[in-house]
Motif scaffolding. Structure first.
Motif, short mmCIF file in Angstrom:
data_model
loop_
_atom_site.label_atom_id
_atom_site.label_comp_id
_atom_site.label_asym_id
_atom_site.label_seq_id
_atom_site.Cartn_x
_atom_site.Cartn_y
_atom_site.Cartn_z
N CYS A 299 -66.17 59.32 -78.17
CA CYS A 299 -64.80 59.13 -77.68
C CYS A 299 -64.04 58.14 -78.56
O CYS A 299 -62.86 58.33 -78.84
N LEU B 49 -53.78 58.39 -74.18
CA LEU B 49 -54.89 57.64 -74.81
C LEU B 49 -56.11 57.55 -73.90
O LEU B 49 -57.24 57.65 -74.37
N TRP B 50 -55.89 57.37 -72.59
CA TRP B 50 -57.08 57.18 -71.73
C TRP B 50 -57.58 58.45 -71.07
O TRP B 50 -58.78 58.57 -70.78
N ALA B 51 -56.68 59.40 -70.84
CA ALA B 51 -57.11 60.58 -70.08
C ALA B 51 -58.20 61.40 -70.79
O ALA B 51 -59.25 61.66 -70.17
N ALA C 87 -50.00 55.70 -72.63
CA ALA C 87 -51.25 55.22 -72.04
C ALA C 87 -52.07 56.41 -71.53
O ALA C 87 -53.28 56.50 -71.74
N PRO D 77 -60.52 60.59 -73.15
CA PRO D 77 -61.84 59.94 -73.12
C PRO D 77 -62.40 59.80 -71.71
O PRO D 77 -63.60 59.98 -71.50
N ALA D 78 -61.52 59.51 -70.74
CA ALA D 78 -62.01 59.33 -69.36
C ALA D 78 -62.57 60.64 -68.81
O ALA D 78 -63.64 60.66 -68.20
N LEU E 198 -60.86 59.16 -80.40
CA LEU E 198 -59.63 58.40 -80.12
C LEU E 198 -58.95 58.01 -81.43
O LEU E 198 -57.74 58.21 -81.62
#
Lengths: 223, 391
Positions: free
Chosen positions: B310, B357-359, B354, B361-362, B314
């Protein structure tokens, strides 16, 4: 103490009676060899004694613990603390170095830090592989692999050391060295050793020879 | 299992992944690619939303429209933090006439210099130019020009009240936006050329990137009298709001679907990976490693591998977004010429948020943990002797 155990397998060739009503007793601190031809049931007997197999009938008392009746968790706990295994091909964990392989049972038994490091160093010296501490298993010869395997099996001072054909893939000299190493280390650590083998050259190293044929004990000779 | 041993299993898992370098890399490629692609896609989706919003509000209306402003309030008072520009306008409903034709029309008084700096309407002028300050000129749409058969330099009369004689304006320019609200009912003239007595003014408020419309609206509503009415672009254009929401939902569905597929891929690959190394799990079981510890080890392996993948994904996704922005965006003008949400420009600039960027990998991490259950169960339920015998 093994009392009237039997173990069968179902395979494409039908039902195989690997161990049939076997009873035997190995005294504490003794080095016993289970001898027999390939397919005679040696490995199955060892697996039953070590809790890797559960026999259909009979009872196995290992230092007073009926290991064939333990729950999975209790069996793992017993194996972790009281048993050591040496396999035919060494079976070191390929992604751990020699030192890490030897250190694995120590960590599992809560021996960490300086005590762990010292124990690993001592064992490496005993198997004469101090320089190979950081080597990976694929960098070792067959004999070296088995020496590391013995060191790993004995590292946590197990009460019982089980060795399944530990010399099968070795030449005569290396095989004799491994048997001698097991004997010496077992004696030093006070471990009882049961070794399955078909190699008659190793008889000189052991205290008791248990002969097995077609899953049944044929005889038990003190030496 | 002792709590302190989690670190030990993490170390074992780490060593396994590091020393199984090629296999780990092969497994990771799928996650790296998926995370990078989804970060880029998410950023592109935001870029599409930005473009639609930029095109729509940037053409004329602004992010916030304030109506019924008394002359006692100046445009500067609306220029608070987050506001890029405030354009003063006055709307005069009336009738436009020329020859024997008359048509209801709203004349919008503007400050041409400011309008041409802030809005994109000037780009939509197909003939002529903006009305000049101090001159009695009018900018009309192509529809109106066709209705009146008017050309540049022709004169049209605008009457604010039915009783007044009206004002004559010379056509200085003709525009065409593709937006019916503008093209059919509004003409523009310089603010200083229309009598403004008793007519309140309106403001088109343009926000800076990242400024939140609702925050600015709240400040305005607290600061100004209730008689002043504020409307956001969302209230003005609920269809655009829905379109943007729809795109966001679509993106979430895409992310979940992609990682659903990737998770199955990870699970299958990991099962193959574990079957290949099954003997080692058998050895560990023989050494007294419990099923729980074995499962923990596998989950940690999958999670560690995913975290690393990830991170790389990223980085790759962010670099891809920066690279596309650096080369000037993605020009999709050829596909948007008849799309009213892209009436000014069809260039997309992917933008990282945000969420983008986070969705990915999460979701990747969540699905990988689910994917770890299968191989973990496979190892946990087998007896050591079965494993050692089979392999």
């Amino acid at each position: 103490m093994v009392s009237h155990i039997s173990k069968t397998f179902r395979s494409g060739r039908g039902q195989v009676n690997a161990v049939v009503d076997v009873s035997l007793k190995v005294p504490t601190g003794c080095f016993a060899a289970v001898m027999g031809k390939s397919g005679s049931g040696k490995s199955t007997l060892l697996n039953c004694i070590g809790g890797l197999e559960i026999p259909e009938r009979g009872e196995i008392l290992c230092f007073g613990t009926p290991i064939n009746r333990l729950t999975a968790g209790a069996l793992s706990h017993f194996q972790r603390h009281h048993l050591g295994f040496v396999f035919q091909r060494g079976n070191l964990l390929s992604y751990l170095t020699v030192a890490e392989n030897i250190g694995l049972p120590l960590t599992l038994n809560g021996i960490v830090g300086a005590a762990r490091t010292k124990r690993i160093e001592t064992l490496l010296a005993e198997i004469d592989l101090e320089t190979a501490a950081k080597a990976l298993p694929h960098e070792l010869s067959g004999g070296e692999t088995q020496r590391v395997s013995v060191a790993r099996a004995i590292a946590h001072h197990p009460k019982l050391l089980l060795a399944d054909e530990p010399t099968a893939n070795l030449d005569t000299t290396s095989g004799a060295q491994i048997a001698q190493l097991m004997r010496n280390m077992g004696r030093e650590h006070g471990s009882t050793i049961i070794m399955a083998t078909h190699d008659r050259d190793l008889i000189d190293s052991v205290d008791v020879v248990i002969t097995i044929k077609d899953g049944q004990v044929q005889g038990e000779n003190q030496r | 299992m002792k709590p302190g041993q989690t670190g030990f299993w993490a170390k074992i898992a780490f060593l396994f992944l590091i020393r199984s370098g090629r296999a780990t890399a092969a497994l990771s490629v799928m996650v790296v690619t998926a995370v990078a692609a989804l970060i880029f896609l998410s950023a592109l989706a935001v870029g599409v939303e930005d473009a639609m919003l930029r095109n729509t509000v940037g053409l004329f209306s602004g992010h916030i429209i304030a109506y019924n402003l008394p002359d006692g309030i100046s445009p500067e008072e609306l220029s608070i933090k987050g506001v890029q520009a405030v354009l003063k306008r006055r709307y005069f409903p009336g009738v436009l006439s020329g020859g024997a034709i008359a048509q209801p029309m709203t004349l919008c008084g503007i400050t041409p210099d400011r309008e041409s700096t802030v809005t994109a309407l000037e780009k939509k002028i197909s003939e002529g130019r903006y009305p000049s300050p101090g001159r009695q000129e009018i900018l009309i749409s192509r529809d109106i020009a066709d209705t009146f058969s008017a050309r540049i330099g022709d004169t049209l009369r605008f009457s604010h009240q039915p009783t007044d004689s009206g004002l004559d304006f010379i056509v200085s320019g003709i525009y065409q936006t593709g937006l019916p609200a503008l093209d059919r009912g509004i003409a523009f003239s310089a603010l200083d050329r229309i009598p403004a007595e008793g007519v309140s003014w309106s403001a088109a408020v343009f926000l800076r990137d990242g400024a939140r419309t609702d925050t600015i609206l709240n400040i305005y509503r607290q600061r100004f009298p209730e008689t002043v009415h504020f409307e956001s672009w969302e209230q003005q254009m609920p269809d655009l709001r829905q379109l943007i929401d729809l795109e966001a939902v679509s993106m979430v569905v895409v992310i979940v679907l992609v990682f659903g597929v990737v998770a199955i891929g990870i699970a299958c690959s990991f099962v193959i990976f574990i079957i290949r190394n099954m003997r080692e799990y058998g050895i560990m079981k023989a050494m007294g490693v419990t099923s729980a510890e074995m499962s923990l080890l596998i989950v940690i392996k999958v999670v560690l591998m995913n975290l690393a993948a990830c991170a790389v994904g990223l980085l790759a996704g962010v670099l891809a977004v920066l690279a596309v922005t650096w080369v000037g965006g993605i020009d999709i003008t050829a596909f948007t010429t008849h799309n009213r949400y892209f009436s000014v420009s069809g260039v997309l600039y992917p933008r990282l948020t945000a969420f983008s960027l986070w969705a990915p990998p999460a979701v990747s991490l969540l699905f990988s943990m689910i994917a770890a259950v299968w191989p973990a169960a496979l190892v946990a339920r087998r007896r050591a002797a079965d494993i050692l015998r089979l392999v």
